[in-house]
Write a protein that holds these residues in place. Structure first.
Motif, PDB file in Angstrom:
ATOM      1  N   GLY A  42      40.082  44.174  32.555  1.00  0.00           N
ATOM      2  CA  GLY A  42      40.516  44.852  33.771  1.00  0.00           C
ATOM      3  C   GLY A  42      41.436  43.916  34.530  1.00  0.00           C
ATOM      4  O   GLY A  42      41.633  42.764  34.139  1.00  0.00           O
ATOM      5  N   GLN A  43      41.968  44.408  35.637  1.00  0.00           N
ATOM      6  CA  GLN A  43      42.984  43.641  36.360  1.00  0.00           C
ATOM      7  C   GLN A  43      42.533  42.242  36.760  1.00  0.00           C
ATOM      8  O   GLN A  43      43.271  41.268  36.605  1.00  0.00           O
ATOM      9  CB  GLN A  43      43.393  44.415  37.624  1.00  0.00           C
ATOM     10  CG  GLN A  43      44.463  43.706  38.416  1.00  0.00           C
ATOM     11  CD  GLN A  43      44.590  44.162  39.858  1.00  0.00           C
ATOM     12  OE1 GLN A  43      45.421  43.653  40.567  1.00  0.00           O
ATOM     13  NE2 GLN A  43      43.792  45.095  40.312  1.00  0.00           N
ATOM     14  N   ASP A  91      39.004  47.609  29.741  1.00  0.00           N
ATOM     15  CA  ASP A  91      37.745  46.892  29.827  1.00  0.00           C
ATOM     16  C   ASP A  91      36.748  47.278  28.733  1.00  0.00           C
ATOM     17  O   ASP A  91      35.625  47.678  29.008  1.00  0.00           O
ATOM     18  CB  ASP A  91      37.114  47.130  31.206  1.00  0.00           C
ATOM     19  CG  ASP A  91      36.549  45.831  31.759  1.00  0.00           C
ATOM     20  OD1 ASP A  91      36.600  44.824  31.035  1.00  0.00           O
ATOM     21  OD2 ASP A  91      36.078  45.825  32.905  1.00  0.00           O
ATOM     22  N   ALA A 113      44.045  39.796  42.922  1.00  0.00           N
ATOM     23  CA  ALA A 113      42.598  40.038  42.810  1.00  0.00           C
ATOM     24  C   ALA A 113      42.008  39.265  41.638  1.00  0.00           C
ATOM     25  O   ALA A 113      42.575  39.249  40.546  1.00  0.00           O
ATOM     26  CB  ALA A 113      42.333  41.531  42.633  1.00  0.00           C
ATOM     27  N   ALA A 138      41.005  45.290  44.546  1.00  0.00           N
ATOM     28  CA  ALA A 138      41.786  45.532  43.324  1.00  0.00           C
ATOM     29  C   ALA A 138      42.969  46.445  43.631  1.00  0.00           C
ATOM     30  O   ALA A 138      44.081  46.241  43.134  1.00  0.00           O
ATOM     31  CB  ALA A 138      40.897  46.154  42.244  1.00  0.00           C
ATOM     32  N   ALA A 139      42.741  47.445  44.488  1.00  0.00           N
ATOM     33  CA  ALA A 139      43.821  48.366  44.853  1.00  0.00           C
ATOM     34  C   ALA A 139      44.889  47.642  45.663  1.00  0.00           C
ATOM     35  O   ALA A 139      46.096  47.840  45.454  1.00  0.00           O
ATOM     36  CB  ALA A 139      43.255  49.546  45.641  1.00  0.00           C
ATOM     37  N   SER A 151      45.660  44.498  45.515  1.00  0.00           N
ATOM     38  CA  SER A 151      46.393  43.635  44.594  1.00  0.00           C
ATOM     39  C   SER A 151      47.433  44.460  43.836  1.00  0.00           C
ATOM     40  O   SER A 151      48.579  44.037  43.648  1.00  0.00           O
ATOM     41  CB  SER A 151      45.393  42.992  43.624  1.00  0.00           C
ATOM     42  OG  SER A 151      45.982  42.059  42.788  1.00  0.00           O
ATOM     43  N   LEU A 152      47.071  45.663  43.417  1.00  0.00           N
ATOM     44  CA  LEU A 152      48.023  46.561  42.752  1.00  0.00           C
ATOM     45  C   LEU A 152      49.181  46.893  43.683  1.00  0.00           C
ATOM     46  O   LEU A 152      50.356  46.792  43.299  1.00  0.00           O
ATOM     47  CB  LEU A 152      47.304  47.863  42.336  1.00  0.00           C
ATOM     48  CG  LEU A 152      48.210  49.044  41.965  1.00  0.00           C
ATOM     49  CD1 LEU A 152      48.906  48.795  40.631  1.00  0.00           C
ATOM     50  CD2 LEU A 152      47.429  50.356  41.907  1.00  0.00           C
ATOM     51  N   GLU A 159      48.483  56.290  36.041  1.00  0.00           N
ATOM     52  CA  GLU A 159      48.218  55.354  34.937  1.00  0.00           C
ATOM     53  C   GLU A 159      48.172  53.907  35.460  1.00  0.00           C
ATOM     54  O   GLU A 159      47.313  53.125  35.044  1.00  0.00           O
ATOM     55  CB  GLU A 159      49.312  55.519  33.863  1.00  0.00           C
ATOM     56  CG  GLU A 159      49.190  54.592  32.663  1.00  0.00           C
ATOM     57  CD  GLU A 159      47.983  54.885  31.764  1.00  0.00           C
ATOM     58  OE1 GLU A 159      47.280  55.899  31.989  1.00  0.00           O
ATOM     59  OE2 GLU A 159      47.740  54.082  30.853  1.00  0.00           O
ATOM     60  N   LEU A 167      44.859  51.457  35.150  1.00  0.00           N
ATOM     61  CA  LEU A 167      44.832  50.113  34.560  1.00  0.00           C
ATOM     62  C   LEU A 167      44.405  49.069  35.591  1.00  0.00           C
ATOM     63  O   LEU A 167      43.701  48.122  35.273  1.00  0.00           O
ATOM     64  CB  LEU A 167      46.200  49.756  33.982  1.00  0.00           C
ATOM     65  CG  LEU A 167      46.514  50.427  32.642  1.00  0.00           C
ATOM     66  CD1 LEU A 167      47.942  50.116  32.211  1.00  0.00           C
ATOM     67  CD2 LEU A 167      45.543  49.985  31.563  1.00  0.00           C
ATOM     68  N   ALA A 168      44.823  49.262  36.841  1.00  0.00           N
ATOM     69  CA  ALA A 168      44.497  48.266  37.870  1.00  0.00           C
ATOM     70  C   ALA A 168      43.029  48.300  38.251  1.00  0.00           C
ATOM     71  O   ALA A 168      42.463  47.294  38.671  1.00  0.00           O
ATOM     72  CB  ALA A 168      45.367  48.487  39.107  1.00  0.00           C
ATOM     73  N   SER A 181      40.507  49.375  36.185  1.00  0.00           N
ATOM     74  CA  SER A 181      39.603  49.522  35.035  1.00  0.00           C
ATOM     75  C   SER A 181      38.535  48.435  35.007  1.00  0.00           C
ATOM     76  O   SER A 181      37.545  48.568  34.302  1.00  0.00           O
ATOM     77  CB  SER A 181      40.385  49.548  33.722  1.00  0.00           C
ATOM     78  OG  SER A 181      41.032  48.314  33.508  1.00  0.00           O
ATOM     79  N   GLY A 182      38.693  47.393  35.811  1.00  0.00           N
ATOM     80  CA  GLY A 182      37.653  46.362  35.884  1.00  0.00           C
ATOM     81  C   GLY A 182      36.667  46.584  37.020  1.00  0.00           C
ATOM     82  O   GLY A 182      35.891  45.687  37.347  1.00  0.00           O
ATOM     83  N   ASN A 183      36.711  47.765  37.646  1.00  0.00           N
ATOM     84  CA  ASN A 183      35.788  48.083  38.748  1.00  0.00           C
ATOM     85  C   ASN A 183      34.914  49.263  38.356  1.00  0.00           C
ATOM     86  O   ASN A 183      35.426  50.339  38.034  1.00  0.00           O
ATOM     87  CB  ASN A 183      36.570  48.480  40.013  1.00  0.00           C
ATOM     88  CG  ASN A 183      37.428  47.347  40.535  1.00  0.00           C
ATOM     89  OD1 ASN A 183      38.551  47.154  40.070  1.00  0.00           O
ATOM     90  ND2 ASN A 183      36.920  46.606  41.490  1.00  0.00           N
TER      91      ASN A 183
END
Ligand SMILES: Cc1cc2nc3c(=O)[nH]c(=O)nc-3n(C[C@H](O)[C@H](O)[C@H](O)COP(=O)(O)OP(=O)(O)OC[C@H]3O[C@@H](n4cnc5c(N)ncnc54)[C@H](O)[C@@H]3O)c2cc1C
Ligand code: FES
Ligand code: FES
Lengths: 294, 162
Positions: A106-107, A195, B58, B111-112, B114-115, B125, B129-130, B132-134
């Protein structure tokens, strides 16, 4: 709870190499390089790995930056996955690597995880390795006595075993940008796009001249103890026109060169099936007249 | 315990000398000093609840050792607030019901942010992707997407008005 260790943050490469060199030898301390920490901190916390001291690489300016000259691309060991995505020239210089960075973690992990750390963690599922193999990348390993260049294709010796000595750092990863009339593709098969740990990851390079394939690379991820090239399948393609029949034969050969296992993510059978299907598809897409010339 | 080291951090605009043992993560440091808006979920990079900005980018604070951050600027979700007013991302999350239990919210908002620092006009999209780690167990994410798009629009308007 958390394992104990010391942490040093040198600002010069020489200083970092001195610390690593002094650590080695009998009865020496266990010293590990720390890049983004996205593997290492997790492993230390789970006590899968222990260390007396970590040498953080984050402040070493000499490890940063991406260089391009005369078609050669070189990334420093500090280059993160996000740096790969942000670099405007990378889409041309390493299309497969950019694709692997897009679907990597993930980011937050992409913002800190380095490409060099991904290579050094030695995982067969490391996502940047098939792309880098498909690009014939070379690693620069640097110790206190100097540097040596090792082709990535020779770097891995076995499951989590590689050619790096404990007193060396990977300082640079370099490759030639793909030539015109070539395609360089990567596909990650996983439960979802973001992820997720790779079930099968495949990168291919196809270059062509006058309707014949001049160079073929097929790199297989997560289907053997190390990421590896399907060299016999590659050899079948070079010098030939990639007809659907030949692509089918090469894709079957790639399966022969894989040795997947059953695990929680997929069965060995499913992985073999996927190596076949994905190799066939990627070669078919690569052999597009619009890309390789017709 | 190994000796503690002092690290200078700027946290939400305030410069602080932080004493921390070498194995302390930024997540532990921040919560130790009362920044409870930074949440601890998995402590292994999977959930994003602990996300904060380091120099505008982030990162998962649970994977980041405090001692690696000398001189860096940390922003938590509380640091986004503009005086008494909510930041457009915070306001949009409230407006769209993108917060249910709220545990994931601080990380999602960082995270948002940072995007949006890099991509003021994100596609769905890009957002996927930004973020997807949350992980969020409550909202189903669609309201989160709506909020990020709305905040992006507000931030663009602010930008063109200034
Ligand atoms: C939530 C999550 C999701 C992930 N998703 C993915 C994914 O989709 N794909 C994937 O491939 N990986 C994934 N990973 C694994 C990890 O993020 C990557 O392997 C990452 O690239 C490691 O880089 P790092 O800079 O964080 O390395 P670190 O963790 O700092 O180091 C990893 C290892 O390499 C060594 N090392 C680091 N740099 C050097 C150097 N320059 N020279 C010598 N040795 C060095 C360290 O000593 C350590 O042994 C994920 C991890 C997490 C936590
Ligand atoms: S607590 Fe850091 S990612 Fe889950
Ligand atoms: S609102 Fe409950 S986890 Fe996201």
């Amino acid at each position: 709870m958390f394992a104990e260790f010391d942490l040093v943050m040198p600002s010069g490469l020489d200083e970092a190499l001195d610390i690593l060199a002094e650590a080695g030898g009998d009865g020496g301390l266990d010293v590990l390089p720390l890049a983004g920490g996205t593997n290492l901190v997790v492993d230390l916390r789970a006590r899968r790995v222990s260390a007396d001291k970590l040498v953080g690489l984050g402040r070493i300016a000499a490890l940063r930056g991406i260089e391009r000259s005369n078609g050669r691309v070189a990334i420093g060991a500090g280059t993160t996955l996000s740096d790969i995505l942000r670099d405007p020239g990378m889409a041309e210089a390493a299309p497969s690597l950019v694709e692997s960075a897009r679907v990597f973690a993930g980011q937050m992990v992409r913002n800190t995880a380095t490409v060099a750390g991904n290579v050094c963690c030695g995982s067969p599922a490391a996502d940047t390795v098939p792309p880098l193999l498909s690009l014939d990348a070379e690693l620069t390993l640097t110790g206190r006595d100097g540097s040596r260049v090792v082709p990535l294709a020779d770097f891995f010796l076995g499951y989590q075993k590689d050619q790096r000595r404990p007193d060396e750092l990977v300082t640079k990863i370099a490759w030639d940008a793909p030539k015109p009339n070539s395609a360089n593709l990567f596909y990650k098969l996983a439960r979802r796009k973001g992820d997720a740990i790779t079930v099968v990851g495949i990168a291919v390079t196809v270059a062509a001249e006058a309707g014949k394939c001049t160079t073929a690379r097929i790199a297989l991820g997560a289907v053997a103890p190390v990421v590896k090239r399907a060299r016999e399948a590659e050899a079948m393609l070079e010098g030939e026109a990639l007809t659907p029949e030949l692509i089918e034969v090469a894709a079957r050969q790639a399966v022969e060169e894989s040795s997947p296992i059953d695990d929680v993510r997929a069965s060995a059978d499913y992985r073999r099936h996927s190596v076949h299907a994905l190799t066939r598809r990627l070669l078919t897409q690569a052999w597009d007249p619009a890309t390789v010339g017709g | 315990m190994r000796e503690t080291e002092t690290t200078t951090l700027e946290i939400n605009g305030r410069t602080r000398e932080i004493a921390a043992p070498p194995n302390q993560t930024l997540l532990e440091t921040l919560r130790e000093h009362g920044y409870f808006e930074v949440k601890s979920g998995c402590e292994k990079g999977d959930c994003g609840a602990c996300a904060v900005l380091v120099d505008g980018e982030a990162v998962d604070s649970c994977l980041t050792l405090t001692g690696t951050l000398e001189g860096r600027a940390i922003t938590t979700v509380a640091g986004l607030k503009r005086g008494e007013e909510l930041h457009p991302l915070q306001a949009a999350f409230v407006k769209f019901g993108s917060i249910q239990c709220g545990y994931c919210t601080p990380g999602l908002i960082m995270a948002a942010q940072s995007l949006l620092n890099e991509t003021p006009e994100p596609s769905d999209e890009d957002i996927r992707l930004a973020l997807s780690g949350n992980l969020c167990r409550c909202t189903g994410y669609t309201k989160v997407f709506d909020a990020v798009q709305e905040a992006a629009r507000v931030l663009r308007e602010e930008e063109s008005a200034s």
